[in-house]
Design a protein around this motif. Structure first.
Motif, mmCIF file in Angstrom:
data_model
loop_
_atom_site.group_PDB
_atom_site.id
_atom_site.type_symbol
_atom_site.label_atom_id
_atom_site.label_comp_id
_atom_site.label_asym_id
_atom_site.label_seq_id
_atom_site.Cartn_x
_atom_site.Cartn_y
_atom_site.Cartn_z
ATOM 1 N N THR A 22 0.846 -1.196 0.000
ATOM 2 C CA THR A 22 0.000 0.000 0.000
ATOM 3 C C THR A 22 0.885 1.251 0.000
ATOM 4 O O THR A 22 0.930 1.999 0.974
ATOM 5 C CB THR A 22 -0.912 0.014 1.244
ATOM 6 N N PRO A 23 1.609 1.487 -1.121
ATOM 7 C CA PRO A 23 2.601 2.571 -1.159
ATOM 8 C C PRO A 23 1.986 3.960 -0.993
ATOM 9 O O PRO A 23 2.531 4.813 -0.294
ATOM 10 C CB PRO A 23 3.241 2.428 -2.539
ATOM 11 N N GLN A 24 0.815 4.151 -1.602
ATOM 12 C CA GLN A 24 0.188 5.467 -1.553
ATOM 13 C C GLN A 24 -0.209 5.845 -0.131
ATOM 14 O O GLN A 24 0.091 6.931 0.358
ATOM 15 C CB GLN A 24 -1.054 5.424 -2.462
ATOM 16 N N LEU A 25 -0.868 4.904 0.527
ATOM 17 C CA LEU A 25 -1.338 5.154 1.897
ATOM 18 C C LEU A 25 -0.156 5.309 2.854
ATOM 19 O O LEU A 25 -0.113 6.209 3.692
ATOM 20 C CB LEU A 25 -2.239 3.988 2.332
ATOM 21 N N ASP A 26 0.829 4.425 2.716
ATOM 22 C CA ASP A 26 1.951 4.463 3.664
ATOM 23 C C ASP A 26 2.772 5.742 3.496
ATOM 24 O O ASP A 26 3.242 6.330 4.471
ATOM 25 C CB ASP A 26 2.829 3.216 3.511
ATOM 26 N N SER A 27 2.941 6.189 2.241
ATOM 27 C CA SER A 27 3.665 7.432 1.994
ATOM 28 C C SER A 27 2.898 8.592 2.638
ATOM 29 O O SER A 27 3.485 9.459 3.297
ATOM 30 C CB SER A 27 3.813 7.634 0.477
ATOM 31 N N GLU A 28 1.592 8.579 2.489
ATOM 32 C CA GLU A 28 0.764 9.630 3.110
ATOM 33 C C GLU A 28 0.914 9.618 4.632
ATOM 34 O O GLU A 28 1.131 10.671 5.258
ATOM 35 C CB GLU A 28 -0.718 9.409 2.731
ATOM 36 N N ILE A 29 0.847 8.436 5.232
ATOM 37 C CA ILE A 29 0.910 8.339 6.699
ATOM 38 C C ILE A 29 2.255 8.874 7.214
ATOM 39 O O ILE A 29 2.324 9.595 8.205
ATOM 40 C CB ILE A 29 0.671 6.879 7.165
ATOM 41 N N ILE A 30 3.339 8.543 6.499
ATOM 42 C CA ILE A 30 4.677 8.996 6.924
ATOM 43 C C ILE A 30 4.769 10.520 6.826
ATOM 44 O O ILE A 30 5.248 11.197 7.749
ATOM 45 C CB ILE A 30 5.767 8.288 6.085
ATOM 46 N N ILE A 31 4.275 11.076 5.737
ATOM 47 C CA ILE A 31 4.381 12.534 5.564
ATOM 48 C C ILE A 31 3.469 13.270 6.546
ATOM 49 O O ILE A 31 3.847 14.274 7.138
ATOM 50 C CB ILE A 31 4.073 12.923 4.106
ATOM 51 N N ARG A 32 2.288 12.726 6.789
ATOM 52 C CA ARG A 32 1.387 13.357 7.757
ATOM 53 C C ARG A 32 1.983 13.315 9.155
ATOM 54 O O ARG A 32 1.878 14.243 9.942
ATOM 55 C CB ARG A 32 0.029 12.652 7.743
ATOM 56 N N TYR A 33 2.633 12.206 9.455
ATOM 57 C CA TYR A 33 3.275 12.066 10.771
ATOM 58 C C TYR A 33 4.380 13.116 10.938
ATOM 59 O O TYR A 33 4.446 13.814 11.944
ATOM 60 C CB TYR A 33 3.835 10.645 10.878
ATOM 61 N N LEU A 34 5.210 13.263 9.895
ATOM 62 C CA LEU A 34 6.331 14.211 9.984
ATOM 63 C C LEU A 34 5.841 15.656 10.061
ATOM 64 O O LEU A 34 6.423 16.482 10.751
ATOM 65 C CB LEU A 34 7.251 14.050 8.755
ATOM 66 N N THR A 35 4.761 15.946 9.337
ATOM 67 C CA THR A 35 4.292 17.336 9.281
ATOM 68 C C THR A 35 3.145 17.590 10.271
ATOM 69 O O THR A 35 2.579 18.694 10.294
ATOM 70 C CB THR A 35 3.810 17.692 7.852
ATOM 71 N N CYS A 36 2.818 16.569 11.074
ATOM 72 C CA CYS A 36 1.750 16.680 12.090
ATOM 73 C C CYS A 36 0.440 17.148 11.479
ATOM 74 O O CYS A 36 -0.193 18.091 11.986
ATOM 75 C CB CYS A 36 2.142 17.645 13.211
ATOM 76 N N LYS A 37 0.027 16.516 10.411
ATOM 77 C CA LYS A 37 -1.241 16.917 9.785
ATOM 78 C C LYS A 37 -2.258 15.788 9.826
ATOM 79 O O LYS A 37 -1.923 14.627 9.575
ATOM 80 C CB LYS A 37 -0.993 17.302 8.317
ATOM 81 N N GLY A 38 -3.487 16.147 10.113
ATOM 82 C CA GLY A 38 -4.603 15.207 9.986
ATOM 83 C C GLY A 38 -4.866 14.993 8.503
ATOM 84 O O GLY A 38 -4.284 15.670 7.655
ATOM 85 N N ARG A 39 -5.759 14.049 8.197
ATOM 86 C CA ARG A 39 -5.995 13.688 6.806
ATOM 87 C C ARG A 39 -6.516 14.873 5.986
ATOM 88 O O ARG A 39 -6.005 15.158 4.899
ATOM 89 C CB ARG A 39 -6.990 12.535 6.757
ATOM 90 N N GLU A 40 -7.535 15.541 6.524
ATOM 91 C CA GLU A 40 -8.132 16.661 5.780
ATOM 92 C C GLU A 40 -7.113 17.760 5.522
ATOM 93 O O GLU A 40 -7.017 18.289 4.418
ATOM 94 C CB GLU A 40 -9.304 17.253 6.563
ATOM 95 N N GLU A 41 -6.374 18.095 6.564
ATOM 96 C CA GLU A 41 -5.347 19.143 6.458
ATOM 97 C C GLU A 41 -4.326 18.780 5.377
ATOM 98 O O GLU A 41 -3.897 19.618 4.593
ATOM 99 C CB GLU A 41 -4.583 19.196 7.780
ATOM 100 N N PHE A 42 -3.943 17.511 5.382
ATOM 101 C CA PHE A 42 -2.946 17.047 4.422
ATOM 102 C C PHE A 42 -3.436 17.285 2.994
ATOM 103 O O PHE A 42 -2.731 17.856 2.162
ATOM 104 C CB PHE A 42 -2.662 15.566 4.670
ATOM 105 N N TYR A 43 -4.679 16.872 2.715
ATOM 106 C CA TYR A 43 -5.203 17.047 1.361
ATOM 107 C C TYR A 43 -5.360 18.526 1.016
ATOM 108 O O TYR A 43 -5.128 18.940 -0.107
ATOM 109 C CB TYR A 43 -6.516 16.271 1.182
ATOM 110 N N ARG A 44 -5.721 19.330 2.015
ATOM 111 C CA ARG A 44 -5.890 20.763 1.785
ATOM 112 C C ARG A 44 -4.543 21.423 1.463
ATOM 113 O O ARG A 44 -4.449 22.299 0.612
ATOM 114 C CB ARG A 44 -6.487 21.392 3.061
ATOM 115 N N ASP A 45 -3.477 20.951 2.144
ATOM 116 C CA ASP A 45 -2.180 21.632 2.068
ATOM 117 C C ASP A 45 -1.203 21.006 1.068
ATOM 118 O O ASP A 45 -0.005 21.304 1.103
ATOM 119 C CB ASP A 45 -1.514 21.650 3.459
ATOM 120 N N LEU A 46 -1.705 20.138 0.187
ATOM 121 C CA LEU A 46 -0.787 19.423 -0.725
ATOM 122 C C LEU A 46 0.114 20.351 -1.528
ATOM 123 O O LEU A 46 1.238 19.990 -1.887
ATOM 124 C CB LEU A 46 -1.600 18.534 -1.682
ATOM 125 N N GLY A 47 -0.352 21.563 -1.787
ATOM 126 C CA GLY A 47 0.430 22.505 -2.606
ATOM 127 C C GLY A 47 1.464 23.281 -1.803
ATOM 128 O O GLY A 47 2.267 24.025 -2.385
#
Ligand code: SAM
Ligand code: GLN
Length: 292
Positions: A22-47
């Protein structure tokens, strides 16, 4: 500019190349963990720019994930039944299929098949996933959680404290012995419900597990020659701790339900139809001690 989206994409490609499922999900989880972002925030701040000072750590986590370390161990957390469980390599990572056991227990309580203030025993609690979820959902319950591994109990105790599950008692020891130890001066000794997700993988299959499973504690997985050792020991001892009319819910591995039903029937319990998971696998065996 190197954005969160770029980091996510790079991570996904690297993990896919390492054969992570599950590369897509795991990459997301690692980046969210490092940047302390919840799921919604992560998608909002992708740029937004990915903080340069986090890059080295990000590559390191991706490398470890690529080598088979489960993502939950890397970020130290796994969600179970809507609660956040801290996980360390001392405990099994709680699985979604185990939520079925918790749901089945809650149904028994909601239907009035358990006392309003049930006494519950969870054998081999690991992170405390089952015990703590039940303690939080059934505020009047008294839940005893045992494990043979002191390190796992320490993790579970911390989680109970953090989530406010004051009605959980932890006892250390091998199966039934945990109920006899000196520290067991608080909490009940007989129960209206016994639950367990014991180690159930046959010894011979342990060598063939995925790299991720190989990283989890061996004593959380090893169910003996045929995988059924713990079901035998649990069935044999239930009579000592289960109230008349008390219930047993055991998670089982694929194909194990018939043998486990048989063991419980031999121990004199009334066995109910098994509860299946979403892929149709018989996942939870349900049985009841005769009423008086
Ligand atoms: N209940 C947790 C869950 O569902 O996520 C963990 C389940 S894990 C499959 C099995 C647990 O049983 C591990 O935490 C392991 O340390 C514990 N265990 C293994 N042998 C045991 C024994 N002889 N007595 C008590 N617990 C044991
Ligand atoms: N659920 C684990 C698996 O992935 C096994 C856990 C257990 O032995 N209870 O197969």
């Amino acid at each position: 500019m190197f954005t969160l989206r770029d980091a996510w994409r790079e991570g996904r490609a690297a993990l896919a190349q390492s054969g992570v499922e599950t590369p897509q999900l795991d990459s997301e989880i690692i980046i969210r963990y490092l940047t302390c972002k919840g799921r919604e925030e992560f998608y909002r701040d992708l740029g937004e720019p990915f903080p340069a000072e986090l890059l080295a750590r990000c590559y390191q986590l991706l490398r470890e994930r690529g080598r088979g370390v489960p993502v939950a161990y890397l970020v130290g957390e796994k969600e179970f039944f809507g609660f956040s469980f801290k996980v360390t390599p001392a405990v099994l990572i709680p699985r979604p299929e185990t939520e079925i056991l918790v749901e089945t227990a809650l149904e028994l309580w909601q239907q009035g098949d358990l006392p309003v203030s049930p006494r519950i025993l969870d054998i081999g609690t690991g992170s405390g996933a089952i015990a703590i979820s039940l303690a939080l959902k059934i505020q009047n319950a008294e839940v005893v959680a045992t494990d043979v591994k002191a390190e796992a109990l320490a993790v579970a105790r911390q989680i109970a404290l953090r989530l406010g599950a004051k009605n959980t008692f932890f006892r250390h020891g091998d199966l039934w012995q945990a109920l006899e130890t000196a520290e067991s001066d608080s909490g009940p000794r007989s129960f209206d419900l016994v639950v367990s997700n014991p180690p159930y993988i046959p010894k011979g299959e342990l060598m063939r597990l995925t790299p991720e499973l190989q990283q989890e504690p061996r004593e959380a997985l090893d169910g003996g020659e045929d995988g059924l050792d713990f079901y035998r020991r649990i069935s044999a001892g239930l009579g000592q701790v289960l109230q008349h009319g008390g219930w047993v819910l055991l998670e089982v591995g694929q194909g194990q339900a018939p043998a486990v039903r048989e063991l419980l029937a031999q121990a004199g319990l009334t066995v109910f139809p098994p509860v299946c998971d979403l892929s149709g696998v018989e996942r939870v065996v349900k049985a009841r001690q005769q009423e008086l």
